[in-house]
Motif scaffolding. Structure first.
Motif, short mmCIF file in Angstrom:
data_model
loop_
_atom_site.label_atom_id
_atom_site.label_comp_id
_atom_site.label_asym_id
_atom_site.label_seq_id
_atom_site.Cartn_x
_atom_site.Cartn_y
_atom_site.Cartn_z
N ALA A 88 -25.62 37.00 -41.07
CA ALA A 88 -26.27 37.80 -40.02
C ALA A 88 -27.75 37.46 -39.89
N ALA A 89 -28.37 36.97 -40.98
CA ALA A 89 -29.79 36.64 -40.93
C ALA A 89 -30.07 35.48 -39.98
N LEU A 90 -29.06 34.68 -39.71
CA LEU A 90 -29.24 33.53 -38.82
C LEU A 90 -29.08 33.97 -37.37
N THR A 91 -30.01 34.79 -36.93
CA THR A 91 -29.96 35.36 -35.59
C THR A 91 -31.27 35.09 -34.87
N ARG A 92 -31.16 34.67 -33.61
CA ARG A 92 -32.35 34.41 -32.80
C ARG A 92 -32.41 35.37 -31.63
N GLU A 93 -33.64 35.72 -31.25
CA GLU A 93 -33.86 36.58 -30.10
C GLU A 93 -34.42 35.74 -28.96
N VAL A 94 -33.83 35.89 -27.77
CA VAL A 94 -34.25 35.12 -26.61
C VAL A 94 -34.54 36.08 -25.47
N LYS A 95 -35.72 36.00 -24.88
CA LYS A 95 -36.07 36.86 -23.75
C LYS A 95 -35.19 36.52 -22.55
N VAL A 96 -34.77 37.53 -21.82
CA VAL A 96 -33.95 37.31 -20.63
C VAL A 96 -34.70 36.42 -19.63
N SER A 97 -36.00 36.57 -19.56
CA SER A 97 -36.80 35.76 -18.62
C SER A 97 -36.77 34.28 -18.97
N ASP A 98 -36.41 33.94 -20.23
CA ASP A 98 -36.35 32.53 -20.64
C ASP A 98 -34.96 31.93 -20.49
N ILE A 99 -33.99 32.75 -20.08
CA ILE A 99 -32.60 32.28 -19.98
C ILE A 99 -32.31 31.80 -18.56
N VAL A 100 -31.78 30.59 -18.46
CA VAL A 100 -31.37 30.08 -17.15
C VAL A 100 -29.86 30.01 -17.01
N GLU A 101 -29.14 30.05 -18.16
CA GLU A 101 -27.68 29.92 -18.08
C GLU A 101 -27.05 30.42 -19.38
N VAL A 102 -25.92 31.09 -19.25
CA VAL A 102 -25.10 31.45 -20.40
C VAL A 102 -23.68 31.04 -20.09
N ARG A 103 -23.09 30.27 -20.98
CA ARG A 103 -21.71 29.86 -20.77
C ARG A 103 -20.93 29.99 -22.08
N LYS A 104 -19.63 29.74 -22.02
CA LYS A 104 -18.77 29.92 -23.18
C LYS A 104 -17.98 28.64 -23.47
N THR A 105 -17.57 28.52 -24.72
CA THR A 105 -16.74 27.40 -25.12
C THR A 105 -15.83 27.87 -26.25
N ASP A 106 -14.78 27.08 -26.54
CA ASP A 106 -13.85 27.46 -27.61
C ASP A 106 -14.55 27.49 -28.96
N ASN A 107 -14.09 28.38 -29.83
CA ASN A 107 -14.66 28.53 -31.16
C ASN A 107 -13.72 27.90 -32.20
N PRO A 108 -14.10 26.79 -32.82
CA PRO A 108 -13.21 26.14 -33.80
C PRO A 108 -13.04 26.94 -35.08
N ASP A 109 -13.91 27.92 -35.33
CA ASP A 109 -13.84 28.72 -36.56
C ASP A 109 -13.05 30.01 -36.38
N TYR A 110 -12.45 30.19 -35.21
CA TYR A 110 -11.68 31.40 -34.93
C TYR A 110 -10.43 31.45 -35.81
N GLN A 111 -10.30 32.48 -36.64
CA GLN A 111 -9.17 32.62 -37.54
C GLN A 111 -8.69 34.07 -37.53
N PRO A 112 -7.99 34.47 -36.49
CA PRO A 112 -7.55 35.86 -36.40
C PRO A 112 -6.56 36.21 -37.49
N GLN A 113 -6.64 37.43 -37.99
CA GLN A 113 -5.71 37.93 -38.98
C GLN A 113 -4.85 39.03 -38.37
N SER A 114 -3.58 39.02 -38.73
CA SER A 114 -2.68 40.05 -38.22
C SER A 114 -1.97 40.71 -39.39
N ASP A 115 -1.64 41.95 -39.21
CA ASP A 115 -0.98 42.76 -40.22
C ASP A 115 0.53 42.72 -39.99
N ILE A 116 1.26 43.30 -40.92
CA ILE A 116 2.70 43.46 -40.77
C ILE A 116 3.02 44.92 -41.07
N LEU A 117 3.87 45.53 -40.26
CA LEU A 117 4.21 46.94 -40.44
C LEU A 117 5.42 47.04 -41.35
#
Length: 424
Positions: free
Chosen positions: A263-292
């Motif tokens: 969590a310490a590796l967090t940066r703050e960016v002013k909205v006035s400095d942002i020109v674009e926000v986009r998304k891409t796939d996350n290779p570290d995504y590891q969802p966990q599911s339960d069993i009933l």
């Protein structure tokens, strides 16, 4: 720039596509439905939507031509095979099983998709309206005024990974829940089982995004990554964890983006400095599911086991199994180890360790084969394991590492019973 679409959204869409996980269901005013995620948004209200599948509805006047073609079952992609089987959609052409797919040709500027023709699609309606199903990944460019609503499915009870949101309102109160959807002016959260609360978008002044599983970092629970591009040309990749609009100007408002698992590796960016926000796939995504589970259920690597009786043979100090179950077989990997995940029902939800893991010996006498183990075996048994963790569904999970082939028993000393499995 609309505030919410710059954030990470998680949900499952109801689409009959094998293993397809999408983050948003975008319903357009013309009846079309896009399943995917909003990849980008510009300051003029145009959205770039990356889809895994889509159900497109368009005026027949905008269609130049439709060319159907039967496709043999062995030439279909896996997703089309599953769809055809689920919908009994196969035709019989000259004794061969086929699915009729079509190419749809559009008149110029007739659809949000910039291509003037589709890939192979299944036409479901022709005439004044043309409606077709597309199961090929695509990109659509949509304006906000064309969108009726954006929807998300509530997480299943068995989902152990994901992101919750905290909305801070102008009046200082906060609301926490799972993203449920939005329109151009409203935001919605699931705040209980099938219960939704909606908010005027202008009343929400801060957004926080929190992982729901304390045993996983946020990167393992986020299907997508965010990329913030600044006016200086820098691109910051990570996960947006906070958006603040409490200031009067964009120079006072900011985004916080976490760039690493800590969590310490967090940066703050002013909205006035942002020109674009986009998304891409996350290779570290590891969802966990339960069993009933029901009381008494035990699963080994998600396979249900059978309880076996254990009898103490005082004469030879053996705890003898009634039999051994050879139905559950776990293979050693290339490194010579097997990870064995054991899940069992836990009444108190206290993560108590229920079993002792021991290797089963095999002895022959004149009459039969005896499977069992001794008290000494139990005392000296030492297999590396994780700490048991119990979910909200009373399911306790513990993993063992085994490095030798053979039969193994999970012995419940209180009940004098065991479940067994094989490692090969």
């Amino acid at each position: 720039m609309k505030k919410l679409l710059l954030s990470t959204i998680f949900a499952f869409a109801i689409v009959t596509v094998a293993n397809a996980i999408v983050t948003q269901k975008v319903v357009l005013r013309d009846g079309s439905v896009l399943y995917g995620y909003i990849q980008q948004q510009d300051g003029k209200g145009q959205l770039t939507i990356h889809t895994d599948s889509a159900l497109i509805s368009i005026s027949g006047k905008k269609v130049a031509d439709i060319k159907p073609s039967p496709v043999a079952v062995n030439e279909l992609t896996p997703v089309w095979k599953i769809w055809a089987e689920n919908h009994d959609a196969y035709d019989n052409v000259n004794g061969k099983k086929t699915l009729t797919l079509s190419k749809v040709f559009f008149k110029k500027d007739s659809i949000a998709n910039p291509n003037q023709t589709t890939a192979d699609v299944k036409v479901l309606e022709e005439g004044a309206i043309v409606r077709y199903l597309e199961l090929t990944p695509s990109v659509y460019f949509i304006k906000w005024k064309e969108i009726l609503t954006i929807q998300a499915e509530q997480r299943s009870k068995t989902d152990l990974s994901g992101i919750d949101r905290v909305y801070k309102l102008k009046n200082g109160t906060t609301e926490k829940g799972q993203y449920a959807g939005e329109t151009e002016n409203l935001l919605k959260l699931y705040v209980g089982k099938l219960k939704v609360k909606s908010f005027d978008i202008n009343d929400v002044v801060k957004y926080e995004y929190l992982p729901i599983n304390p045993n996983q970092d946020i990167f393992a629970q986020s299907e997508l990554l965010d990329i913030i591009k600044t006016r200086g040309g820098e691109e910051i990749k990570g996960i947006i964890v906070e958006q603040s609009y409490e200031g009067k100007t964009n120079a006072e408002n900011y985004f916080k983006i976490q760039t690493g698992k800590e969590a310490a590796l967090t940066r703050e960016v002013k909205v006035s400095d942002i020109v674009e926000v986009r998304k891409t796939d996350n290779p570290d995504y590891q969802p966990q599911s339960d069993i009933l589970l029901d009381e008494g259920d035990v699963y080994v690597n998600r396979q249900k086991t059978l309880w076996l009786g254990v009898k103490e043979q005082a004469k030879n100090d053996i705890l003898q199994l009634d039999s051994i179950n050879t139905d559950i077989v776990i293979a050693l990997d290339a490194e010579g180890k097997a990870i064995v995940a054991v899940e069992y029902w836990s009444e108190k939800n206290d993560g108590a360790k229920k079993f002792q893991l021991v290797k089963v010996s095999k002895e022959k006498n004149k009459k039969n084969v005896i499977y069992g183990f001794t008290y000494k075996d139990l005392a000296t048994s030492n297999y590396p394991s994780t700490e048991p963790k119990t979910s909200v569904n009373h399911t306790t999970r513990v993993e063992y590492t085994i490095r030798a082939k053979g039969g193994y028993a999970l012995y419940d000393a209180q009940q004098h019973k065991a479940v067994t499995f094989m490692v090969k």
